[in-house]
Design an enzyme around this catalytic site. Structure first.
Site, mmCIF file in Angstrom:
data_model
loop_
_atom_site.group_PDB
_atom_site.id
_atom_site.type_symbol
_atom_site.label_atom_id
_atom_site.label_comp_id
_atom_site.label_asym_id
_atom_site.label_seq_id
_atom_site.Cartn_x
_atom_site.Cartn_y
_atom_site.Cartn_z
ATOM 1 N N ASP A 167 0.846 -1.184 0.000
ATOM 2 C CA ASP A 167 0.000 0.000 0.000
ATOM 3 C C ASP A 167 0.888 1.244 0.000
ATOM 4 O O ASP A 167 2.095 1.190 0.231
ATOM 5 C CB ASP A 167 -0.962 -0.001 1.176
ATOM 6 N N ASN A 216 -4.791 13.009 0.779
ATOM 7 C CA ASN A 216 -6.207 13.406 0.802
ATOM 8 C C ASN A 216 -6.420 14.605 1.714
ATOM 9 O O ASN A 216 -7.200 15.516 1.396
ATOM 10 C CB ASN A 216 -7.073 12.232 1.274
ATOM 11 N N ASP A 265 -6.524 10.354 -5.759
ATOM 12 C CA ASP A 265 -6.811 9.539 -6.949
ATOM 13 C C ASP A 265 -5.661 9.608 -7.942
ATOM 14 O O ASP A 265 -5.307 8.611 -8.591
ATOM 15 C CB ASP A 265 -8.101 10.023 -7.612
ATOM 16 N N GLU A 275 -5.980 2.299 -0.755
ATOM 17 C CA GLU A 275 -4.620 2.490 -1.269
ATOM 18 C C GLU A 275 -3.829 1.189 -1.252
ATOM 19 O O GLU A 275 -2.615 1.193 -1.432
ATOM 20 C CB GLU A 275 -3.885 3.553 -0.440
#
Length: 612
Positions: free
Chosen positions: A479, A487, A496, A522
């Site tokens: 990840d 974010n 994104d 993620e």
């Protein structure tokens, strides 16, 4: 004047109904009178029976009285009372029964009065005897009054009985006479009715048989070949007149039709030949349609390009025999016509060709060259072919593909070619839609990687393959480090962008046999068939290094350093076959990489780690 047969039948039925109704009425009247006479005879029998019974009860009462006086036994006294009561009841009944005859009723009332007087005497004598005064009771009997009254009762009762017997005899004679009337009515009435019915039916049958025989004779002549035979005899009813007229008109039309038959025989012969040819064409087309139906059914069920190509190679040579060819499908992303299948020994370029190199696709209709120089040759064909045929495959104005045939498609095969191209175009559209739908169900829309559902299905299949072959299987769980920071600082669009960039890098760095999936959020998963953890760790390290050097931009700004942590586990026989244990082992290795500082690769069950 010709009468109506229907009217005659109606008149006959009315007459027969009246005769039968009259006969039935007479029988019903005689039966009713007979029933009444029998009722009177029965009534007389009842009068005679009651009269006799009344006298018998009175005589029984006298006998009981004498027995009581002689024996002084009270049982005789009890029977006297019962018989007296019965005699009085019967006397009352006798009066009621004779109420219909005044003379007999008067006699019955006299008998009733005498019986009442006689029973009173018997009652008084019985009272004295029961009181113990038997001497007075005997004196009362010896007075002779009771004997006198009994004589009068017998006389009056005999008069009534004689008169009633005379009435009963008279009534029986009446019954006998009415029985004779019924018998004579049946004996004479039934034959008369039968004779009348037979006569009228015979007359009606004669009036029907004669015209029927006449018409049957004329029809026999017509059946023997005499088309001029007509009904000319006089018919006895308007119905047969209309029937004869209709027959004559039918015979006229038949004669005309037979005359026209010779004229149309030649036309029918030509039509029959044409129908025969059309039948052959329809039969051939039916066979083609059945064959194409089987091909279409299989093409609709095809799941891969290889299956579709195999179906094309099997069925197209059967639909268009002795004509080699190839099928090209349009690749939207490359804007090229890519070969799917070839048959008849044709070799085509695997690279395909551009749509504008085919005149059939340019014009949107068939393009063919029969002889050299007869038309423009398509660029994808070359100049060494002097006869070929290109059939465009279109759907809704969109290019689907092109069917290339090396040879001349004759007129009789045009129908086959038309239906064939329609079926192939429909199958290619359906195949493209199925492939698109499948891609949508197994791909993550943001990253373009396989989704978790596809990962779980593939992992189960690879585990089954490992069990069969014994080859190694490894799994990578990874990840993005500190993904929440992207974010929180730059927004979800920045997050994104990071996921999209990381996914593209992994898709480019891992080998084709590795399955790269987005596990969720993620987190990513890589299935590596045929690789052990040690070998896979080298490829993962290269990917980790490349990601750490990524520079991600979003909205004209740099998002900062991007790193990832990786955990690797290898399948063992002790693990669950659904892959859950393997996922947990790789996830535990990933957790160790996070705990040891992130941006590193950790192998499950090993203490060492590869730092950045």
């Amino acid at each position: 004047m010709v009468g109506s047969l229907s009217r005659r039948i109606v008149v006959l039925c009315v007459i027969l109904s009246l005769v039968l109704a009259l006969l039935a009425g007479l029988l019903l009247d005689a039966s009713a009178q007979m029933r009444a006479s029998l009722g009177w005879v029965t009534h007389s029998s009842q009068v005679l029976e009651v009269s006799t019974r009344t006298l018998r009860h009175l005589q029984a009462a006298e006998s009981g009285q004498r027995g009581f006086l002689l024996t002084q036994n009270l049982d005789f006294a009890t029977s006297v009372a019962d018989e007296v009561a019965a005699a009085r009841r019967d006397a009352d009944t006798l009066v009621q029964l004779t109420s219909d005859n005044p003379l007999q009723n008067e006699r019955a009332r006299q008998v009733q009065s005498l019986i009442l007087q006689r029973t009173q005497v018997l009652t008084e004598t019985g009272r004295l005897a029961r009181a113990g005064d038997f001497s007075a009771a005997r004196d009362h009997v010896a007075s002779g009054k009771g004997r006198y009254l009994m004589m009068l009762v017998n006389a009056r009762t005999n008069d009534l009985l004689e008169a009633e017997r005379a009435l009963a005899a008279e009534r029986m004679q009446t019954v006998q006479a009415r029985l004779d009337n019924i018998r004579w009515l049946v004996v004479f009435g039934t034959p008369i009715a039968v004779i009348l019915i037979t006569f009228m039916a015979t007359a009606l049958i004669r009036r029907i048989r004669r015209p029927v025989d006449e018409m049957m004779a004329v029809m026999g002549q017509l059946g023997a070949g005499d088309r001029s035979a007509r009904v000319t005899a006089h018919m006895d009813s308007s119905e047969f007149e209309r029937l004869a007229q209709g027959y004559n008109e039918m015979a006229d039309e038949l004669e005309t039709a037979v005359a026209d038959q010779l004229v149309s025989a030649d036309q029918l012969h030509h039509v029959n030949a044409e129908l025969s040819r059309n039948a052959d064409v329809l039969r051939e087309r039916g066979e083609v349609i059945e064959l194409l139906g089987g091909m279409a059914h299989r093409m609709q069920a095809a799941r891969t390009d290889e299956e579709l190509a195999a179906i094309i190679r099997v069925f197209v040579p059967r639909v268009l025999p002795d004509i080699p060819g190839a099928l090209f499908a349009h690749n939207n992303s490359r804007n090229l016509l890519i070969p799917i299948a070839a048959w008849g020994g044709i070799e085509v370029e695997a690279a395909g060709f551009a749509p504008d190199q085919c005149w059939a696709l340019r014009r949107g209709q068939s393009h063919f060259v029969i002889d050299q120089g007869s038309d423009i040759v398509c660029a994808h064909i070359g100049h060494d072919t002097d006869h070929y045929h290109c059939e465009p495959l279109l759907a809704g104005g969109e290019v689907i593909g092109v069917l290339y045939l090396k040879g001349v498609v004759e007129a009789e095969n045009r129908f086959r070619l038309t239906v064939l191209t329609e079926n192939i175009a429909s199958a290619l559209v359906n195949h493209r839609l199925q492939r698109g739908l499948r891609e949508q169900t197994i791909r993550d829309p943001l990253t373009g990687l396989f989704n978790r559902r596809y990962m779980e299905e593939t992992l189960a299949l690879e585990i089954a393959r490992t069990l069969r072959t014994g080859s190694p299987l490894s799994l990578v769980m990874c990840d993005v480090d500190h993904f929440k920071r992207f974010n929180d600082e730059f927004g979800h669009e920045a997050g994104d962008a990071v996921l999209h960039a990381v996914a593209a890098e992994m898709r480019a760095r891992f080998r084709d046999g590795d399955v790269v999936c987005r596990f969720g959020g993620e987190e990513f998963t890589i299935i590596a068939p045929g690789s052990s953890a040690a070998v896979l760790a080298e490829r993962v390290e290269v990917v980790r290094q490349a990601i750490s050097e990524l520079t991600v931009h979003q909205g004209g700004r740099m998002l900062g350093l991007t790193t990832m942590s990786f955990g690797i586990a290898t399948w063992e026989d002790t693990m669950e076959r659904d892959g859950s244990t393997l996922i947990k082992a790789a996830d535990a290795a990933l957790y160790r990489a996070k705990r040891e500082g992130r941006n590193r690769v950790v192998l499950d069950g090993r203490a060492e780690s590869l730092a950045a």
